[in-house]
Design an enzyme around this catalytic site. Structure first.
Site, PDB file in Angstrom:
ATOM      1  N   ALA A   1       0.808  -1.222   0.000  1.00 58.43           N
ATOM      2  CA  ALA A   1       0.000   0.000   0.000  1.00 58.43           C
ATOM      3  C   ALA A   1       0.845   1.278   0.000  1.00 58.43           C
ATOM      4  CB  ALA A   1      -0.972  -0.031   1.180  1.00 58.43           C
TER       5      ALA A   1
ATOM      6  N   ASP B   1      -4.276  -1.924   4.093  1.00 56.14           N
ATOM      7  CA  ASP B   1      -4.368  -1.209   2.817  1.00 56.14           C
ATOM      8  C   ASP B   1      -5.343  -0.045   2.884  1.00 56.14           C
ATOM      9  OD1 ASP B   1      -3.288  -3.971   2.100  1.00 56.14           O
ATOM     10  OD2 ASP B   1      -3.003  -2.831   0.258  1.00 56.14           O
TER      11      ASP B   1
END
Lengths: 341, 341
Positions: free
Chosen positions: B47, B233
């Protein structure tokens, strides 16, 4: 139906399950050592099928024995087959039954022993088919119409002498219009779900969807799993049981999401000598099975890995146990008493 | 330390993480499309790193733009990068920050825009390194001396602009003598644990053992996991968070076994516009990622498979959230308020 094992003209012919689903190839085992190796490398696997293989292995060991050598040959075959896999108790059950038959026959004279041993192995094989049918019939009643179910590893025709245990329930329930779809855990490290269960379901035209083992929790949270069905390799007297690695995690997840968790196995899977799960021996296999997948490395050579083939699920997480005798629910107390074993 | 991304003479050079651990190969992305594809195919992943890649992508998009075309080029690059991955919010955060910088700079005249965009991308990159260091420092305090910890997917230097998030905590704690060993979930389907995390730990000389995802439950039952550390994420305002598929299952298992479950992420991973996990978009990827492993089929061609890249863990299962600002524990209430975002 798939025939994963058969006696054919003095040899044991086994489907090499390592090659599935890509190739349907048979191994012709002419000797005990070859068959024992086939079990060790998992060409032949599945707790009930290992028991059947064990029985045929003893028949193989004495098939050409003279009365003077038959006992020695039998004992040698027995020791070799007993050494193949430690966890599934069906193997030891089958070997003991063959041993009893050997002793009984020995009292009546040894000349017919090879034929008697083969006859006993064939009976064990045929009885397993009947046991599977019974498990399927009893278990199918647990599945509600329109269910999407989840299963782990392979517990079908490839694992037994019949239609299977947990997978036999699923296919029986599908035949009664109760199963809509089957989620199949791939079952790392050896991918028995992806390679074997998915293949069996596809051959029978049953809708099946492959998932990675780590997706089961999300499926349950999304309400997509009506129940979980698994097999067992050894069940302790209190109902704790060993089964393919990953089973215990599924049981915890099922409990958290209030999803029924069903275990299916022949009564021969119950080891009354083992009081609880802590005493079940768990086989640890080579780290290579984890660090590579079907021969292709996924980590650097020499990487450390942990590879227990089984985990142990406490009886308290089981919604119901299905055997050929019917469905029983916890608390089990003593399965020896409950099932009159 | 591994450098998974760098700006080099008008191009973005990325380590092709698909090839790890077997080959260390770099891709030289000279255009936005090439970099966007690298993100989509997961040559670049993680991420925070996706956010950094997004920023460099916009710098790449305007690097030769004249004042008259720079806005159009910027918008085109923005749309392309925004389309790469839907779940990680760091990407959208980075793109918005670049957009703000673009607007501010535009008011001051467009000729220096390419340099300004590159400067902003470099700042985002450098800031992420500092954020990782902060997460590592704060999180290491949670790890007790002699701990064996479990982690999932890859949250290390390969996933960020610095030492990583969850893995950064582990390496920082290891440096302080607190970590004895790390169990690394292989993380099917794409094996980021086996291929990336294990490799990172090995390079740093930290004892690490690879396990299949379905082995975590058994490890916890055996008392072999002191705590679980994962990344995120996207974190909703209430603390629910999306992370690599399998994370949610680990959280349930950790709760069942009373094992602390820690989540580590920069505050930019919090999406205050998303109230709870139910509103986080979850990317579904191609079934081929499940039916084959690194190009080798494990099921018959055309088999159905389910392949969500992420699952969502409710805040209630989190023991603590570690950001660059410190450690906070549930109930989180509103993270916007709690973290003054």
């Amino acid at each position: 139906m798939i025939k994963p094992i058969a006696w054919d003209k003095g040899a044991v012919v086994v489907l090499d399950q390592r090659e599935l689903p890509h190739r349907v190839r048979y191994l012709r085992c002419r000797g005990v050592e070859q068959l024992a190796r086939a079990v060790e490398v998992l060409a032949v696997r599945g707790a009930p099928l290992i028991g059947i293989a064990g029985a045929y292995g003893l028949a193989l060991g004495v098939r050409r024995s003279a009365p003077g050598t038959v006992k020695r040959d039998f004992q040698k075959a027995l020791r070799r087959m007993a050494r193949t896999r430690p966890t599934a108790v069906n193997l030891f059950w089958a070997l003991e039954r063959m041993e009893r038959s050997f002793r009984d026959s020995a009292e009546r004279g040894g000349r017919a022993m090879p034929a008697r041993m083969l006859g006993e192995a064939r009976r064990i094989h045929a009885e397993d088919a009947a046991i599977c049918a019974g498990i399927g019939r009893h278990g199918a009643g647990l599945i509600k119409k329109g269910s999407t179910v989840l299963t782990h590893c392979n517990t079908g025709a490839l694992a037994t002498g019949g239609i299977g245990t947990a997978l036999g329930i699923i296919t029986t329930a599908y035949g009664r219009g109760r199963v809509k779809m089957v989620y199949v855990d791939e079952t790392r490290p050896l991918l028995q779900g992806a390679r074997l269960t998915l293949w069996e379901l596809q051959r029978q035209g049953i809708p099946a969807t492959l998932v990675c083992d780590n997706m089961a929790a999300g499926l349950m949270a999304g309400g997509r799993v009506a129940c979980v069905l698994v097999g067992a390799d050894r069940i302790a007297d209190n109902g704790d049981f060993a089964n393919k690695i990953g089973t215990y995690g599924l049981a915890v997840l099922a409990r958290h999401h209030r999803v029924p968790f069903y275990v299916a196995a022949p009564t021969t899977t119950v080891d009354v000598a083992v009081k609880s799960g802590a005493a079940i021996p768990v086989e640890h296999r080579h780290p290579d099975e984890v660090t590579s997948i079907r021969g292709n490395p996924i980590a650097r050579a020499g990487s450390a890995a942990y590879n227990p083939a089984f985990d142990v699920t406490p009886a308290g997480l089981v919604t119901a146990l299905v055997t050929e005798r019917g469905v029983i629910r916890p608390p089990f107390g003593s399965l020896r008493k409950r099932l009159s074993l």
